[in-house]
Design a protein around this motif. Structure first.
Motif, PDB file in Angstrom:
ATOM      1  N   THR A 129       0.820  -1.207   0.000  1.00 16.39           N
ATOM      2  CA  THR A 129       0.000   0.000   0.000  1.00 16.39           C
ATOM      3  C   THR A 129       0.858   1.263   0.000  1.00 16.39           C
ATOM      4  O   THR A 129       0.574   2.217  -0.733  1.00 16.39           O
ATOM      5  CB  THR A 129      -0.945   0.004   1.223  1.00 16.39           C
ATOM      6  OG1 THR A 129      -1.768  -1.154   1.154  1.00 16.39           O
ATOM      7  CG2 THR A 129      -1.810   1.241   1.259  1.00 16.39           C
ATOM      8  N   LYS A 130       1.911   1.284   0.785  1.00 20.21           N
ATOM      9  CA  LYS A 130       2.763   2.472   0.845  1.00 20.21           C
ATOM     10  C   LYS A 130       3.410   2.738  -0.518  1.00 20.21           C
ATOM     11  O   LYS A 130       3.530   3.884  -0.941  1.00 20.21           O
ATOM     12  CB  LYS A 130       3.815   2.322   1.933  1.00 20.21           C
ATOM     13  CG  LYS A 130       3.205   2.312   3.335  1.00 20.21           C
ATOM     14  CD  LYS A 130       4.257   2.365   4.395  1.00 20.21           C
ATOM     15  CE  LYS A 130       3.692   2.308   5.788  1.00 20.21           C
ATOM     16  NZ  LYS A 130       2.571   3.144   6.072  1.00 20.21           N
ATOM     17  N   ILE A 155      -6.751  -4.081  -5.748  1.00 20.47           N
ATOM     18  CA  ILE A 155      -7.851  -4.161  -4.793  1.00 20.47           C
ATOM     19  C   ILE A 155      -7.311  -3.863  -3.401  1.00 20.47           C
ATOM     20  O   ILE A 155      -6.109  -3.871  -3.170  1.00 20.47           O
ATOM     21  CB  ILE A 155      -8.562  -5.533  -4.829  1.00 20.47           C
ATOM     22  CG1 ILE A 155      -7.579  -6.670  -4.516  1.00 20.47           C
ATOM     23  CG2 ILE A 155      -9.237  -5.739  -6.173  1.00 20.47           C
ATOM     24  CD1 ILE A 155      -8.237  -8.036  -4.381  1.00 20.47           C
ATOM     25  N   GLU A 156      -8.227  -3.596  -2.508  1.00 23.49           N
ATOM     26  CA  GLU A 156      -7.873  -3.314  -1.125  1.00 23.49           C
ATOM     27  C   GLU A 156      -8.120  -4.563  -0.302  1.00 23.49           C
ATOM     28  O   GLU A 156      -9.186  -5.183  -0.396  1.00 23.49           O
ATOM     29  CB  GLU A 156      -8.727  -2.155  -0.602  1.00 23.49           C
ATOM     30  CG  GLU A 156      -8.305  -1.672   0.755  1.00 23.49           C
ATOM     31  CD  GLU A 156      -9.037  -0.407   1.176  1.00 23.49           C
ATOM     32  OE1 GLU A 156      -9.535  -0.379   2.309  1.00 23.49           O
ATOM     33  OE2 GLU A 156      -9.090   0.539   0.356  1.00 23.49           O
ATOM     34  N   ALA A 166      -4.990  -0.545  -0.250  1.00 22.60           N
ATOM     35  CA  ALA A 166      -4.947  -0.774  -1.695  1.00 22.60           C
ATOM     36  C   ALA A 166      -3.534  -1.179  -2.101  1.00 22.60           C
ATOM     37  O   ALA A 166      -2.550  -0.707  -1.531  1.00 22.60           O
ATOM     38  CB  ALA A 166      -5.363   0.483  -2.429  1.00 22.60           C
ATOM     39  N   GLY A 167      -3.460  -2.056  -3.101  1.00 20.62           N
ATOM     40  CA  GLY A 167      -2.163  -2.484  -3.628  1.00 20.62           C
ATOM     41  C   GLY A 167      -2.128  -3.939  -4.025  1.00 20.62           C
ATOM     42  O   GLY A 167      -1.237  -4.356  -4.750  1.00 20.62           O
ATOM     43  N   ALA A 168      -3.101  -4.719  -3.543  1.00 16.64           N
ATOM     44  CA  ALA A 168      -3.125  -6.146  -3.887  1.00 16.64           C
ATOM     45  C   ALA A 168      -3.550  -6.337  -5.340  1.00 16.64           C
ATOM     46  O   ALA A 168      -4.383  -5.599  -5.861  1.00 16.64           O
ATOM     47  CB  ALA A 168      -4.085  -6.895  -2.966  1.00 16.64           C
ATOM     48  N   MET A 169      -2.969  -7.352  -5.986  1.00 18.80           N
ATOM     49  CA  MET A 169      -3.370  -7.673  -7.355  1.00 18.80           C
ATOM     50  C   MET A 169      -4.837  -8.077  -7.378  1.00 18.80           C
ATOM     51  O   MET A 169      -5.345  -8.709  -6.454  1.00 18.80           O
ATOM     52  CB  MET A 169      -2.504  -8.816  -7.908  1.00 18.80           C
ATOM     53  CG  MET A 169      -2.780  -9.118  -9.373  1.00 18.80           C
ATOM     54  SD  MET A 169      -1.640 -10.335 -10.076  1.00 18.80           S
ATOM     55  CE  MET A 169      -2.357 -11.873  -9.463  1.00 18.80           C
TER      56      MET A 169
END
Length: 188
Positions: A129-130, A155-156, A166-169
């Motif tokens: 996320t960062k 996706i979050e 947020a940041g996941a595939m």
């Protein structure tokens, strides 16, 4: 027959590679051939024995082993010619930055640089996320979109490191749906 090239980078989301391959090959109404290009860091997140035997996997060593003299095929060029659609899932922050800035220092980024813009290139970002929230990320994603590449947004959720955000595939089912909508797939 539709030729799908899957690229995987050094994101933990690469653990979903076997599921993505099996999901695509399991589409009964489609005839699909899959080849996979992995970065050296992506190899950390999957075991070759878990990849469907009908899917060929290539890495940097294959690029250099296949060329010895003038006139020999160049793997990244051959892959870009062979594929009807290129799906980079996951696209980590490092490779996103490389592609957006034109760097091509491995088989995956060379293939992306040689990609014909008239064919679909679908990318699925995946990072902490960062990293995702850093302003460079939005700029680099916008650059790829401006070239006509199709983003499957992150996706979050709670990430492998325990952070939530947020940041996941995107989920594999979503990626498969997007591939079906953009690939020149013939239904039989």
């Amino acid at each position: 027959m539709v030729n799908i090239l899957i690229g995987c980078t050094g994101s933990v989301a690469t653990i979903k590679l076997p599921l993505l391959v099996n999901s695509l090959l399991g589409l009964q109404h489609l005839q699909i051939k899959i080849r996979i290009v992995v970065t050296e860091r992506a190899k950390h997140f999957f075991d070759q024995k878990d990849i469907h035997p009908d899917a060929e996997v290539f890495s940097d060593s294959d690029e250099w082993a296949g060329w010895t003299k003038r006139g020999d095929p160049v793997l990244h060029i051959e892959l870009s010619k062979w594929a009807d659609v290129f799906v980079i899932a996951p696209l980590d922050a490092n490779t996103l930055a490389k592609i957006a800035n034109g760097l091509c220092d491995n088989l995956l980024t060379c293939t992306a640089r040689a990609w014909e813009l008239s064919k679909p290139l679908i990318f699925c970002p995946a990072m902490n996320t960062k990293m995702f929230q850093h302003p460079l990320t939005a700029t680099q994603i916008s650059t790829l979109i401006s070239w006509g590449y199709k983003e499957v947004p992150v996706i979050e959720k709670t990430l492998m490191c325990g952070d939530t955000g947020a940041g996941a595939m995107a989920e594999v089912v979503t990626i498969v749906e997007v591939i079906q909508s953009f690939a020149p797939i013939k239904h039989y």
